[in-house]
Design an enzyme around this catalytic site. Structure first.
Site, short mmCIF file in Angstrom:
data_model
loop_
_atom_site.label_atom_id
_atom_site.label_comp_id
_atom_site.label_asym_id
_atom_site.label_seq_id
_atom_site.Cartn_x
_atom_site.Cartn_y
_atom_site.Cartn_z
N ASP A 94 -40.29 -6.50 -52.71
CA ASP A 94 -40.26 -5.45 -53.72
C ASP A 94 -38.79 -5.10 -53.97
OD1 ASP A 94 -39.45 -3.71 -51.65
OD2 ASP A 94 -41.48 -3.01 -51.30
N CYS A 305 -66.84 -7.80 -36.60
CA CYS A 305 -65.53 -8.39 -36.92
C CYS A 305 -65.35 -9.72 -36.20
CB CYS A 305 -64.42 -7.42 -36.53
SG CYS A 305 -62.75 -8.03 -36.87
N CYS A 307 -62.27 -11.20 -35.85
CA CYS A 307 -60.85 -11.38 -35.53
C CYS A 307 -60.67 -11.76 -34.06
CB CYS A 307 -60.05 -10.13 -35.87
SG CYS A 307 -60.10 -8.81 -34.63
N CYS A 310 -61.22 -8.77 -31.51
CA CYS A 310 -62.62 -8.41 -31.22
C CYS A 310 -63.32 -9.50 -30.40
CB CYS A 310 -63.37 -8.13 -32.52
SG CYS A 310 -62.87 -6.58 -33.31
#
Length: 373
Positions: A94, A305, A307, A310
């Site tokens: 940005d 989840c 991921c 987890c």
């Protein structure tokens, strides 16, 4: 710009949601996509390998902070941001304009540019749009953003109108100054929550012409419903064949609503910032892992989840890390929270491709976690 292309491959029949492929010199970004924020050329507490494991396809870095430390010249000498931070996939920088304008009590603004004070050593700097382009070219990201003026919320309409006018003028100067063919320069739409100013900003920005468009000036304190109401005509008015990037949004509900309006890209520090407070995103809403109820809870953070956190660690263990202020606690929650948003965007893509995004969104709206976001 031959290194870049944006192809739309699916549209939802009942909403404006779409699936796209944005080709960059460092790989494809599948949209809709959530982009983790690595302000100082690092996503706090998470390694590039861990980001790749959870499906991150693009990360952000901040021009303002990297300009101050270590300096754009040092990043350029290192071979650019990709080599400097060890990330071989796309990067977006940005402009740093949001950070500059958040320091309103220290800046001096003219049509030529903006003078601001360093948060590092108090030194004063002056950026013209041309200066900002030179810094971002030195950093070497795949996608870069124009320097714009981001007004606060609430702001009087004359102030927002002036920001629209100045941002459009700076957009044209940024486009003229930008010279790297291996970077895509995005223009930015401003206008606050004023529909006529948003429409004017879209018209000015698209008249100049960019390979993609940021939608700025949101997530600065405006009510959620007012933001979505204002966003809808902006997204529909932007060119359909260019990626649309809603800047600074990482709330799961807002992201999914905006996808339904035709937005493609999102970023926010929310998932990692909340992780550092011991908060986890879940299918049932936000979870405060400091809560004593998790002391002997040996289940995963979120059974729904997929991921790696987890799959490996328990609520009890993560709570132990958080309450003892171990670094690993913030890292594990950051990985989990980022995965939630990246996977939510992936699920949205699947729903769009299967023509059921409207039902997907309605299911989220009626879900147990909706009101927590």
């Amino acid at each position: 710009m031959s290194s870049f292309s944006f192809d739309l491959i699916a549209h939802d029949p009942d909403t404006r949601a779409r699936v796209g492929r944005f080709q960059t010199p460092h790989g494809v970004i599948n949209t809709p996509m959530f982009m983790p924020v690595g302000t100082r050329a690092t996503v706090k507490g998470v390694t590039p390998a861990q980001l790749r494991e959870i499906g991150a396809e693009v990360v952000l870095a901040n021009t303002y902070h990297l300009f101050l430390r270590p300096g754009a010249d040092i990043v350029r000498e290192a071979g650019g941001l990709h080599r400097f931070m060890g990330w071989d996939r796309p990067i977006l920088t940005d402009s740093g304009g949001f950070q500059v304008f958040s320091l309103a009590d220290t800046l001096k603004l003219t049509d030529d540019g903006v003078e601001f004070r360093s948060i590092v050593d108090g030194a004063r700097h002056f950026w013209t749009p041309e200066d900002n382009m030179a810094v971002q070219e030195a950093l070497g990201a795949d996608i870069i953003m124009q320097l714009d003026q981001c007004p606060p919320y609430p702001a009087e309409k004359p102030m927002v109108a002036e920001a629209v006018r100045r941002s459009a003028a700076w957009a044209a100067r940024c486009k003229t100054a930008h010279s790297r063919e291996d970077q895509a320069l995005f223009g930015i739409v401003q206008g606050g929550v004023f529909d006529d100013l948003r429409a004017e900003s879209v018209a000015r920005c698209t008249e100049i012409g960019f390979p993609g468009y940021g939608i700025g000036g949101y997530s600065v304190g405006e009510p959620h419903d007012l933001m979505l109401e204002s966003l809808a005509p902006v997204a529909s008015a932007l060119p359909a064949d260019r990626p649309r990037y809603l800047m600074g949004v990482g709330n799961p509900t807002t992201m999914l609503e905006a996808i339904g309006l035709g937005v493609d890209l999102f970023d926010c520090v929310l998932p990692t910032r909340t992780a550092r407070t011991g908060t986890a995103f879940s299918s049932e809403g936000r979870m405060n892992l400091k809560n004593a109820r998790y002391t002997r809870d040996h289940g995963p953070i979120d059974p729904a989840c997929s991921c790696p956190v987890c799959a490996t660690y328990t609520r009890s263990y993560v709570r132990h890390l958080v309450t003892t202020k171990e670094m690993l606690g913030s890292t594990l929650l950051s990985i989990h929270n980022l995965h939630v948003l990246i996977d939510l965007a992936r699920s949205a893509r699947v729903a769009i491709e299967e023509g059921r995004y409207s039902a997907f969104l309605e299911q989220w709206r009626n879900g147990p976690g909706h009101d927590d976001y």
